[in-house]
Design a protein around this motif. Structure first.
Motif, PDB file in Angstrom:
ATOM      1  N   TYR A 189     -59.895  -9.543  42.355  1.00  0.00           N
ATOM      2  CA  TYR A 189     -59.985 -10.097  42.753  1.00  0.00           C
ATOM      3  C   TYR A 189     -59.880 -11.692  42.663  1.00  0.00           C
ATOM      4  N   ASN A 190     -59.711 -12.499  44.130  1.00  0.00           N
ATOM      5  CA  ASN A 190     -58.838 -13.926  43.625  1.00  0.00           C
ATOM      6  C   ASN A 190     -60.455 -14.638  43.955  1.00  0.00           C
ATOM      7  N   ASN A 197     -59.835 -12.721  48.053  1.00  0.00           N
ATOM      8  CA  ASN A 197     -58.438 -12.186  48.471  1.00  0.00           C
ATOM      9  C   ASN A 197     -57.362 -11.790  47.825  1.00  0.00           C
ATOM     10  N   LYS A 198     -56.830 -10.901  47.402  1.00  0.00           N
ATOM     11  CA  LYS A 198     -56.115 -10.822  46.692  1.00  0.00           C
ATOM     12  C   LYS A 198     -56.759  -9.752  45.700  1.00  0.00           C
ATOM     13  N   SER A 200     -57.608  -5.443  44.321  1.00  0.00           N
ATOM     14  CA  SER A 200     -57.461  -4.132  44.307  1.00  0.00           C
ATOM     15  C   SER A 200     -58.039  -3.354  43.632  1.00  0.00           C
ATOM     16  N   SER A 215     -54.010  -2.600  47.261  1.00  0.00           N
ATOM     17  CA  SER A 215     -54.530  -3.171  47.220  1.00  0.00           C
ATOM     18  C   SER A 215     -54.824  -3.700  48.317  1.00  0.00           C
ATOM     19  N   THR A 218     -55.359  -8.966  51.039  1.00  0.00           N
ATOM     20  CA  THR A 218     -54.477  -9.719  50.944  1.00  0.00           C
ATOM     21  C   THR A 218     -54.956 -10.859  50.908  1.00  0.00           C
ATOM     22  N   ASP A 219     -54.833 -11.423  52.537  1.00  0.00           N
ATOM     23  CA  ASP A 219     -54.947 -12.798  52.998  1.00  0.00           C
ATOM     24  C   ASP A 219     -55.894 -12.734  52.988  1.00  0.00           C
TER      25      ASP A 219
END
Length: 509
Positions: A189-190, A197-198, A200, A215, A218-219
């Motif tokens: 993740y970020n 977010n993001k 997986s 995933s 995502t946002d």
């Protein structure tokens, strides 16, 4: 130092049965710890004892492990080196049959050293009596694996994280683990600091080639995001709870992912209890310690958590997932009225008499879905008073999570040290359970206080208790430990005399 020759566990048991063992005589170093080892089916495998030899140079110290079988026969030993930050290790058996020594205690002042880094676990191969640092893998944002033999220093890690955050606006975070089902599972993740977010979940084969990617979130933002709690996995499926948050609105679903393809097999809503209860269903804490609050059977996963209404602890919640049809059964058992009919003066938030409240100590899961809950009456520290504990309370439920019976064990009041409850073991292939506690009680005849060991069994749904005196003499500390089924291990310890003996005692249940 006494020489210990390598023997495989099955072979060692054909030799003389060791009822006692002096840990101090097994190595010339200082004994810093010992713990029981369990295999993948929760059966006792043996014991690991750790010895320290102190510094060898400015950056290194020496340890030694001694492996014992479940009859206390020494099996193997080996010296190994480590950095100065770690001061003890806790052993466990992984799915490959290797023994992992995980750093458990730390010399915290060493964390301020210029090149201090997180200490790594050590891996013992019992077949060859070899030991080596555990190899870790880092999955990187460009899709490649990197092998890590030595973690970066804390200082270097902080510097790189600051530079990455300044350049990208976030830190890319990943974690990789090898799984018994074959290959590897990674999460990524970020991290923006106040939100992520993001996300997986990624499956790799044995050659570290990506097989699939699931995933979500995502946002994600501060107020609108999703997170995934993995409950269990097997060779066919991954089971988890997916939470979706939109400000104050929270919804949950039972997510089942195909282990081979990464596709959703089910994504059914979970309802019936408060959001706080469902979100925390996989966590159960007491005195800052996480309790093992789950057990997986062939056809179901059973968990026990708190029941929050809305954010106040009102009792317990039981979660059962049917692994065949992915349905979830949620039930609650509250302090009032469910338990207050059995426990005098119990309030709706778990309070009992004189400022004490019920603090959960352990939970026991049987194959029919019934759960046993052990709690202790606990009073937090006040401005002028130490924390105290008194009676243990065992709450036995049936397969529908209704109160079957409640046992109250009166104990002497304990201050500061909260260690009367010891441990538990499943019996008869997980169908029954036994748990142990001790109490420093006054003898009715001699009026002297002595330690008594209480052995409590629940077999075929019936409760039975046996009390055994634990003698202490010459300032020896006697501590009970878990042993093979039908036995208990007693450790006699006197640091000044370097006496550290363990012995097996047969139980009569």
């Amino acid at each position: 130092m006494k020489k210990i020759y390598l023997l495989l566990f099955g072979v060692a048991q054909t030799f003389t049965f060791a009822q006692t063992q002096d840990l101090a005589s097994l190595a010339s170093g200082t004994n810093v710890g010992m713990n029981a080892l369990f295999d993948s089916k929760d059966n006792l495998y043996g014991y690991i004892s750790i010895y320290s030899y102190g510094k060898t140079d400015k950056k290194t110290q020496k340890f030694e492990y001694v492996l014992l079988d479940k009859n206390l026969n020494p099996v193997s030993n080996k010296e190994f080196n480590a950095g100065l930050l770690v001061s003890n290790y806790y052993g466990y058996v992984d799915f490959k049959g290797q023994i992992i020594l995980r750093p458990s205690d730390y010399n915290y002042m060493q964390a301020f050293a210029k090149d201090a880094a997180l200490p790594v676990s050590m891996v013992i191969d019992p077949k060859t009596n070899s030991i080596a640092p555990k190899v870790y893998y880092d999955y990187q944002e460009n899709g490649t694996f990197k092998e890590i033999n030595q973690p970066k220093s804390f200082k270097e890690e902080r510097k790189e994280n600051r530079a990455e955050k300044k350049d990208k606006g976030y830190n890319y975070v990943s974690s990789v683990g090898e799984i018994k089902e074959g290959g590897y599972i990674a999460v990524e993740y970020n991290d923006y600091g106040k939100y992520v977010n993001k996300n997986s979940l990624i499956k790799f084969d044995e050659n570290k080639k990506e097989v699939w990617r699931y995933s979500y979130n995502t946002d994600g933002s501060k107020k609108v995001f999703s997170d995934l709690t993995i409950l269990d996995k097997d060779e066919n499926r991954i089971y988890g709870i997916l939470r979706k948050v939109n400000d104050d609105d929270k919804t949950f679903s039972m997510l089942v992912i195909d282990m081979k393809t990464g596709k959703e097999l089910s994504n059914k809503p979970i309802t019936g209890l408060s959001p706080d209860t469902i979100y925390n269903i996989d966590n159960l804490y007491a005195s800052g310690r996480r309790i093992d609050n789950d057990k997986t059977f062939d056809d179901k996963i059973v968990l026990l958590g708190r029941n929050y209404v809305p954010k106040t602890d009102k009792g317990f919640a039981r979660f059962i997932l049917d692994k065949n049809n992915y349905t979830v059964d949620l039930k609650e058992l509250n302090y009032k009225p469910d338990l207050s009919n059995h426990i005098p003066k119990l309030s709706a938030d778990g309070g009992v008499e004189n400022g004490y409240f019920l603090q959960t100590k352990d939970a026991y899961f049987l194959s029919d879905g019934s759960v046993g809950i052990l709690a202790e009456k606990f009073k937090p520290a006040g401005q002028y008073n130490a924390p105290k504990t008194t009676d243990l309370v065992y709450m036995n439920t049936d397969k529908d999570f209704k109160v079957k019976d409640v046992q109250v064990f009166e104990k002497e009041k304990s201050k500061w040290v909260n260690s009367d409850y010891l441990f538990s073991q499943y019996l008869n292939d997980g169908k029954d359970v036994v748990f142990f506690f001790r109490d420093y009680q006054k003898d009715q005849v001699t009026k002297e206080k002595k330690w008594n060991l209480f052995i409590n069994t629940i077999i075929n749904g019936k409760f039975k208790q046996e009390v055994i005196p634990i003698s202490e003499k010459d300032n020896y500390i006697v501590t009970p430990y878990v042993a093979k089924e039908g036995y208990i291990l007693l450790r006699e310890f006197n640091e000044k005399e370097k006496f550290n003996k363990v012995r097996l005692e047969r139980l009569n249940y």
